[in-house]
Design a protein around this motif. Structure first.
Motif, PDB file in Angstrom:
ATOM      1  N   LEU A   9       0.750  -1.354   0.093  1.00 38.22           N
ATOM      2  CA  LEU A   9      -0.079  -0.077   0.062  1.00 38.22           C
ATOM      3  C   LEU A   9       0.647   1.184   0.097  1.00 38.22           C
ATOM      4  O   LEU A   9       0.382   2.294  -0.503  1.00 38.22           O
ATOM      5  CB  LEU A   9      -1.020  -0.092   1.057  1.00 38.22           C
ATOM      6  CG  LEU A   9      -2.014  -1.182   1.106  1.00 38.22           C
ATOM      7  CD1 LEU A   9      -3.070  -1.099   2.413  1.00 38.22           C
ATOM      8  CD2 LEU A   9      -2.890  -0.826  -0.082  1.00 38.22           C
ATOM      9  N   VAL A  10       1.896   1.362   0.635  1.00 40.47           N
ATOM     10  CA  VAL A  10       3.020   2.277   0.772  1.00 40.47           C
ATOM     11  C   VAL A  10       3.449   2.519  -0.767  1.00 40.47           C
ATOM     12  O   VAL A  10       3.817   3.537  -1.365  1.00 40.47           O
ATOM     13  CB  VAL A  10       4.313   2.157   1.865  1.00 40.47           C
ATOM     14  CG1 VAL A  10       5.235   3.178   1.258  1.00 40.47           C
ATOM     15  CG2 VAL A  10       3.488   2.039   2.917  1.00 40.47           C
ATOM     16  N   ILE A  11       3.777   1.511  -1.488  1.00 38.91           N
ATOM     17  CA  ILE A  11       4.335   1.648  -3.060  1.00 38.91           C
ATOM     18  C   ILE A  11       3.051   2.140  -3.849  1.00 38.91           C
ATOM     19  O   ILE A  11       3.290   3.075  -4.619  1.00 38.91           O
ATOM     20  CB  ILE A  11       4.645   0.026  -3.490  1.00 38.91           C
ATOM     21  CG1 ILE A  11       6.028  -0.131  -2.625  1.00 38.91           C
ATOM     22  CG2 ILE A  11       4.889   0.208  -4.887  1.00 38.91           C
ATOM     23  CD1 ILE A  11       6.256  -1.856  -3.142  1.00 38.91           C
ATOM     24  N   LYS A  12       1.980   1.551  -3.702  1.00 46.96           N
ATOM     25  CA  LYS A  12       0.732   2.368  -4.326  1.00 46.96           C
ATOM     26  C   LYS A  12       0.437   3.521  -4.034  1.00 46.96           C
ATOM     27  O   LYS A  12      -0.144   4.315  -5.069  1.00 46.96           O
ATOM     28  CB  LYS A  12      -0.441   1.329  -4.107  1.00 46.96           C
ATOM     29  CG  LYS A  12      -1.686   1.786  -4.682  1.00 46.96           C
ATOM     30  CD  LYS A  12      -2.921   0.639  -4.422  1.00 46.96           C
ATOM     31  CE  LYS A  12      -4.249   1.258  -4.952  1.00 46.96           C
ATOM     32  NZ  LYS A  12      -5.163   0.231  -4.442  1.00 46.96           N
ATOM     33  N   SER A  13       0.895   4.051  -2.909  1.00 46.50           N
ATOM     34  CA  SER A  13       0.494   5.580  -2.482  1.00 46.50           C
ATOM     35  C   SER A  13       1.641   6.568  -3.534  1.00 46.50           C
ATOM     36  O   SER A  13       1.258   7.639  -3.634  1.00 46.50           O
ATOM     37  CB  SER A  13       0.510   5.750  -1.176  1.00 46.50           C
ATOM     38  OG  SER A  13       2.038   5.785  -0.541  1.00 46.50           O
ATOM     39  N   GLY A  14       2.619   5.741  -3.717  1.00 43.33           N
ATOM     40  CA  GLY A  14       3.580   6.712  -4.514  1.00 43.33           C
ATOM     41  C   GLY A  14       4.567   7.225  -3.703  1.00 43.33           C
ATOM     42  O   GLY A  14       5.230   8.162  -4.143  1.00 43.33           O
ATOM     43  N   THR A  15       4.912   7.052  -2.538  1.00 41.88           N
ATOM     44  CA  THR A  15       5.808   7.632  -1.721  1.00 41.88           C
ATOM     45  C   THR A  15       7.305   6.892  -1.756  1.00 41.88           C
ATOM     46  O   THR A  15       8.050   7.581  -1.333  1.00 41.88           O
ATOM     47  CB  THR A  15       5.259   7.594  -0.193  1.00 41.88           C
ATOM     48  OG1 THR A  15       5.312   6.211   0.037  1.00 41.88           O
ATOM     49  CG2 THR A  15       4.071   8.231   0.236  1.00 41.88           C
ATOM     50  N   ILE A  16       7.076   5.855  -2.536  1.00 46.50           N
ATOM     51  CA  ILE A  16       8.604   5.337  -2.670  1.00 46.50           C
ATOM     52  C   ILE A  16       9.016   5.529  -4.000  1.00 46.50           C
ATOM     53  O   ILE A  16       8.155   5.363  -5.139  1.00 46.50           O
ATOM     54  CB  ILE A  16       8.639   3.771  -2.708  1.00 46.50           C
ATOM     55  CG1 ILE A  16       8.124   3.463  -1.180  1.00 46.50           C
ATOM     56  CG2 ILE A  16       9.733   3.280  -2.864  1.00 46.50           C
ATOM     57  CD1 ILE A  16       8.003   2.000  -0.775  1.00 46.50           C
ATOM     58  N   ASN A  17      10.135   6.093  -4.461  1.00 41.68           N
ATOM     59  CA  ASN A  17      10.783   6.313  -5.531  1.00 41.68           C
ATOM     60  C   ASN A  17      10.912   5.090  -6.790  1.00 41.68           C
ATOM     61  O   ASN A  17      11.171   4.110  -5.937  1.00 41.68           O
ATOM     62  CB  ASN A  17      11.907   7.192  -5.672  1.00 41.68           C
ATOM     63  CG  ASN A  17      13.229   6.664  -5.069  1.00 41.68           C
ATOM     64  OD1 ASN A  17      13.298   5.410  -5.005  1.00 41.68           O
ATOM     65  ND2 ASN A  17      14.130   7.478  -4.629  1.00 41.68           N
ATOM     66  N   TYR A  18      11.061   5.325  -7.673  1.00 41.98           N
ATOM     67  CA  TYR A  18      10.983   4.196  -8.753  1.00 41.98           C
ATOM     68  C   TYR A  18      12.407   3.425  -8.842  1.00 41.98           C
ATOM     69  O   TYR A  18      12.465   2.236  -8.636  1.00 41.98           O
ATOM     70  CB  TYR A  18      10.942   4.848 -10.046  1.00 41.98           C
ATOM     71  CG  TYR A  18      10.899   3.755 -11.399  1.00 41.98           C
ATOM     72  CD1 TYR A  18       9.817   2.963 -11.494  1.00 41.98           C
ATOM     73  CD2 TYR A  18      12.220   3.709 -12.104  1.00 41.98           C
ATOM     74  CE1 TYR A  18       9.771   2.207 -12.632  1.00 41.98           C
ATOM     75  CE2 TYR A  18      12.074   2.692 -13.233  1.00 41.98           C
ATOM     76  CZ  TYR A  18      10.894   2.101 -13.331  1.00 41.98           C
ATOM     77  OH  TYR A  18      10.849   1.230 -14.471  1.00 41.98           O
ATOM     78  N   ASP A  19      13.747   4.237  -8.444  1.00 47.05           N
ATOM     79  CA  ASP A  19      14.918   3.305  -8.176  1.00 47.05           C
ATOM     80  C   ASP A  19      14.911   2.495  -7.129  1.00 47.05           C
ATOM     81  O   ASP A  19      15.372   1.508  -7.027  1.00 47.05           O
ATOM     82  CB  ASP A  19      16.024   4.603  -8.157  1.00 47.05           C
ATOM     83  CG  ASP A  19      16.131   5.327  -9.538  1.00 47.05           C
ATOM     84  OD1 ASP A  19      15.882   4.727 -10.487  1.00 47.05           O
ATOM     85  OD2 ASP A  19      16.496   6.570  -9.301  1.00 47.05           O
ATOM     86  N   SER A  20      14.360   2.820  -5.937  1.00 45.30           N
ATOM     87  CA  SER A  20      14.336   1.915  -4.786  1.00 45.30           C
ATOM     88  C   SER A  20      13.396   0.708  -5.192  1.00 45.30           C
ATOM     89  O   SER A  20      13.658  -0.462  -4.643  1.00 45.30           O
ATOM     90  CB  SER A  20      13.810   2.715  -3.635  1.00 45.30           C
ATOM     91  OG  SER A  20      12.559   3.159  -3.649  1.00 45.30           O
TER      92      SER A  20
END
Length: 64
Positions: free
Chosen positions: A48-59
């Motif tokens: 859900l954190v990934i889905k929210s967009g708070t983690i950048n693409y590179d990580s």
């Protein structure tokens, strides 16, 4: 204003797609190791954190 809204929407769509990609990769790993399909992921909060967009693409690429 509309262009900014479309960019934000596209970013959220990308984040949702990345969340599904990570989930499918993890499911494929689980099937290969355990020979079972786990429908409810044990790391739902992380997805859900990934889905929210708070983690950048590179990580996310490193994680995948």
């Amino acid at each position: 204003m509309l262009l900014a809204d479309n960019r934000n929407r596209a970013s959220l769509d990308d984040a949702k797609n990345m969340m599904h990609t990570i989930w499918l990769l993890q499911m494929a790993y689980d099937v290969a190791v355990t020979r079972k399909v786990i429908i409810e992921p044990p790391n739902r909060d992380q997805l859900l954190v990934i889905k929210s967009g708070t983690i950048n693409y590179d990580s996310l690429l490193i994680q995948a």
